[in-house]
Design an enzyme around this catalytic site. Structure first.
Site, short mmCIF file in Angstrom:
data_model
loop_
_atom_site.label_atom_id
_atom_site.label_comp_id
_atom_site.label_asym_id
_atom_site.label_seq_id
_atom_site.Cartn_x
_atom_site.Cartn_y
_atom_site.Cartn_z
N ARG A 1 30.39 47.70 48.54
CA ARG A 1 31.36 46.89 47.80
C ARG A 1 32.59 46.57 48.64
O ARG A 1 33.46 45.81 48.21
CB ARG A 1 31.79 47.60 46.53
N PRO B 1 28.02 38.29 36.87
CA PRO B 1 27.06 39.13 36.17
C PRO B 1 27.65 40.44 35.63
O PRO B 1 28.50 41.06 36.26
CB PRO B 1 26.00 39.43 37.24
N ASN B 2 27.18 40.76 34.45
CA ASN B 2 27.49 41.99 33.73
C ASN B 2 28.90 42.06 33.17
O ASN B 2 29.23 42.98 32.44
CB ASN B 2 27.21 43.23 34.60
N ALA C 1 28.91 41.55 41.34
CA ALA C 1 28.11 41.96 42.49
C ALA C 1 27.80 40.80 43.43
O ALA C 1 27.54 41.02 44.61
CB ALA C 1 26.81 42.60 42.01
N ARG D 1 35.14 52.51 46.03
CA ARG D 1 33.79 52.67 45.50
C ARG D 1 32.76 52.69 46.63
O ARG D 1 33.12 52.93 47.78
CB ARG D 1 33.53 51.54 44.49
N GLU E 1 40.08 35.51 44.09
CA GLU E 1 39.03 36.49 43.81
C GLU E 1 39.66 37.70 43.11
O GLU E 1 40.68 38.21 43.57
CB GLU E 1 38.39 36.92 45.12
N ASP F 1 29.93 29.38 49.83
CA ASP F 1 29.87 27.98 50.26
C ASP F 1 30.42 27.03 49.21
O ASP F 1 31.07 26.04 49.54
CB ASP F 1 28.43 27.59 50.62
N ASN G 1 35.85 36.29 39.25
CA ASN G 1 35.31 37.64 39.41
C ASN G 1 33.80 37.45 39.46
O ASN G 1 33.15 37.35 38.44
CB ASN G 1 35.72 38.56 38.28
N HIS H 1 38.85 41.56 41.11
CA HIS H 1 37.97 42.66 40.75
C HIS H 1 38.76 43.63 39.89
O HIS H 1 39.91 43.96 40.22
CB HIS H 1 37.43 43.37 41.99
N ILE H 2 38.17 44.07 38.82
CA ILE H 2 38.83 44.97 37.89
C ILE H 2 39.07 46.33 38.54
O ILE H 2 40.14 46.91 38.43
CB ILE H 2 38.00 45.10 36.59
N SER H 3 38.05 46.82 39.22
CA SER H 3 38.16 48.12 39.89
C SER H 3 38.64 47.93 41.33
O SER H 3 38.60 46.82 41.87
CB SER H 3 36.80 48.83 39.89
N HIS I 1 29.40 40.48 46.96
CA HIS I 1 28.90 41.20 48.12
C HIS I 1 27.57 40.66 48.63
O HIS I 1 27.03 41.20 49.60
CB HIS I 1 28.76 42.69 47.77
N ARG J 1 30.21 48.72 28.92
CA ARG J 1 29.58 49.35 30.10
C ARG J 1 30.59 50.13 30.92
O ARG J 1 31.74 49.70 31.08
CB ARG J 1 28.89 48.30 30.96
N TYR K 1 35.64 50.19 34.08
CA TYR K 1 36.04 48.86 33.63
C TYR K 1 36.91 48.84 32.39
O TYR K 1 37.36 47.77 31.97
CB TYR K 1 34.80 47.99 33.42
#
Length: 140
Positions: A109, A10-11, A75, A105, A96, A85, A72, A98-100, A78, A18, A23
């Protein structure tokens, strides 16, 4: 031939628009094209959804045939036991990303439901984290 799929949650369709301070300014389609050109012998594909079930469905679809998955989950990292699963249910290695740096943070997170089922976790290197994940998958 190696085939790796990048799945964004998402996002992440709003990259480049954004929260640029977190990001960055580059949109993902442009980055993905440059990543593909860096790996001409790799079958590299991309999927993005804002919907948890669609991500689960995609993992089920590619989880028995792909060489690897770069995920990625945004959210959902978390919150989603369903995605965790799904990763556990398929034999394909998942990295996995994550950009940040999620550990720099908000405290919520700092926990990933997905990480224990993944080959590894890469965070905090911006979009280059995707390349690092691809490298780890094709090195096997």
């Amino acid at each position: 031939m190696n085939n790796v799929i990048i799945i964004n949650g998402p996002n992440l369709n709003l990259l480049g628009v954004r929260e640029k301070s977190i990001y960055g300014e580059q949109d993902f389609p442009a980055y993905f094209e440059s990543l593909k050109s860096s790996y001409p012998t790799l079958e590299l594909s991309y999927f993005q959804s804002n919907h948890e079930g669609a991500i689960v469905d995609k993992l089920h679809e590619v989880g028995f045939s792909a060489t690897g998955v770069v995920l990625n989950a945004g959210a959902y990292t978390h919150t989603s036991l369903a995605i965790a699963d799904a990763i556990a249910a398929v034999p394909v290695p998942v990295v996995e990303v994550h950009i940040s740096n999620v550990y720099a943070r908000e405290p919520f997170r700092h926990h990933s439901y997905l990480a224990k089922n993944c080959k590894g976790v890469i965070c905090g290197f911006g979009l280059d984290g995707y390349r690092l994940a691809v490298e780890s998958l094709i090195a096997e």
